[in-house]
Design an enzyme around this catalytic site. Structure first.
Site, PDB file in Angstrom:
ATOM      1  N   SER A 119       0.835  -1.195   0.000  1.00 45.64           N
ATOM      2  CA  SER A 119       0.000   0.000   0.000  1.00 45.64           C
ATOM      3  C   SER A 119       0.880   1.260   0.000  1.00 45.64           C
ATOM      4  O   SER A 119       1.666   1.451  -0.926  1.00 45.64           O
ATOM      5  CB  SER A 119      -0.963  -0.051   1.185  1.00 45.64           C
ATOM      6  OG  SER A 119      -1.990   0.912   1.066  1.00 45.64           O
ATOM      7  N   ASP A 173     -10.195  -4.959  -4.028  1.00 45.82           N
ATOM      8  CA  ASP A 173      -9.605  -3.935  -3.160  1.00 45.82           C
ATOM      9  C   ASP A 173     -10.501  -2.693  -3.144  1.00 45.82           C
ATOM     10  O   ASP A 173     -10.662  -2.030  -4.175  1.00 45.82           O
ATOM     11  CB  ASP A 173      -8.207  -3.566  -3.670  1.00 45.82           C
ATOM     12  CG  ASP A 173      -7.414  -2.724  -2.672  1.00 45.82           C
ATOM     13  OD1 ASP A 173      -8.037  -1.934  -1.941  1.00 45.82           O
ATOM     14  OD2 ASP A 173      -6.187  -2.855  -2.644  1.00 45.82           O
ATOM     15  N   HIS A 204      -8.009  -5.476   0.273  1.00 44.64           N
ATOM     16  CA  HIS A 204      -6.748  -4.766   0.523  1.00 44.64           C
ATOM     17  C   HIS A 204      -5.988  -5.550   1.584  1.00 44.64           C
ATOM     18  O   HIS A 204      -6.020  -5.221   2.782  1.00 44.64           O
ATOM     19  CB  HIS A 204      -7.056  -3.345   0.993  1.00 44.64           C
ATOM     20  CG  HIS A 204      -5.888  -2.408   0.918  1.00 44.64           C
ATOM     21  ND1 HIS A 204      -5.304  -2.024  -0.266  1.00 44.64           N
ATOM     22  CD2 HIS A 204      -5.197  -1.772   1.903  1.00 44.64           C
ATOM     23  CE1 HIS A 204      -4.310  -1.194  -0.021  1.00 44.64           C
ATOM     24  NE2 HIS A 204      -4.219  -1.025   1.290  1.00 44.64           N
TER      25      HIS A 204
END
Length: 231
Positions: A119, A173, A204
């Site tokens: 991320s 996600d 995610h």
């Protein structure tokens, strides 16, 4: 040393000097302990590899109502778009450059160092590795996107023009949409980067299939054959 202030979480090989290193950056709101539990799942690789999990600094994050948390950079909304703070990104890039330099000083050649991240951490890994002046072993970016894509062509370093890139994303996600990940993939391929792309049925997060693929890829880009001083 830029944005990294607290000592990182480090996993050393057992009964052996490391001949490779993986610097793995966590996501927004997490810390260096977040991905450390994955190390035992990576098989024989950990017998010769040092894993470094740094902590991002604590800072207010605009999209989280100004709450203070560990973040590599601030993010705010501009209409329907997420905007990353460029100054913070470049400060984090500088900090990670310092971590790479420390491993080189400790005897790990740049060509035996992998830069990885999830991320926000993946965005910083992309920002740093593609601009790094010495060839790295590999770049792994998970559930993320290419930051400052508009400056990459001018700022990228030829030393890492052929760096192996592992790019992975969750098909469900909700935070960083698959469309943004694919745009990042297309931007990298347009500049002729060697990208190994993976999409998984997850949100995610990470999943067991992804961890297995990561282990295989890492063992390929930093195999056991080299010893300190080689590479």
């Amino acid at each position: 040393m830029g944005a990294v202030q607290d000592p990182p979480v480090i996993y050393e090989p057992r009964n052996r000097r490391p001949s490779a290193a993986v610097i793995w950056l966590h996501g927004l709101g997490a810390d260096g302990h977040d991905f450390a539990p994955i190390v035992p799942e990576l098989g024989a690789l950990r017998a010769w590899t040092r894993f470094i999990f740094p902590h991002a600094p604590l800072r207010p994050v605009s999209i989280n109502f100004g709450m203070t948390m560990r973040a590599w950079y601030d993010i705010r909304m501009d209409g329907d778009e997420f905007v990353s703070d460029e100054n913070h990104l470049r400060a984090s890039q500088e900090a990670v450059e310092g971590l790479i330099a420390r491993e080189v000083e400790a005897g790990i050649p740049a060509g035996r160092i992998v830069l990885a991240g999830f991320s926000q951490g993946g965005a910083v890994a992309l920002q740093t590795a593609l601009r790094h002046p010495h060839r790295l072993a590999g770049l792994m970016a998970l559930s993320t996107y290419l930051p400052l894509a508009e400056t990459l062509a001018a700022e990228r370093d030829p030393a890492n023009a052929d760096i192996p890139v592992f790019l992975a994303h969750g098909e469900q996600d909700p935070l960083i949409g698959m469309d943004r990940a694919v745009r990042s993939l297309d931007a990298l391929r347009l500049l002729d980067y060697e990208v190994q792309w993976h999409a998984y049925r997850m949100a995610h997060a990470v999943c067991p299939e992804e961890i297995a693929d990561i282990g295989e890829w890492l063992a390929r880009v930093v195999p056991a054959a080299a010893r300190p001083g080689e590479g």
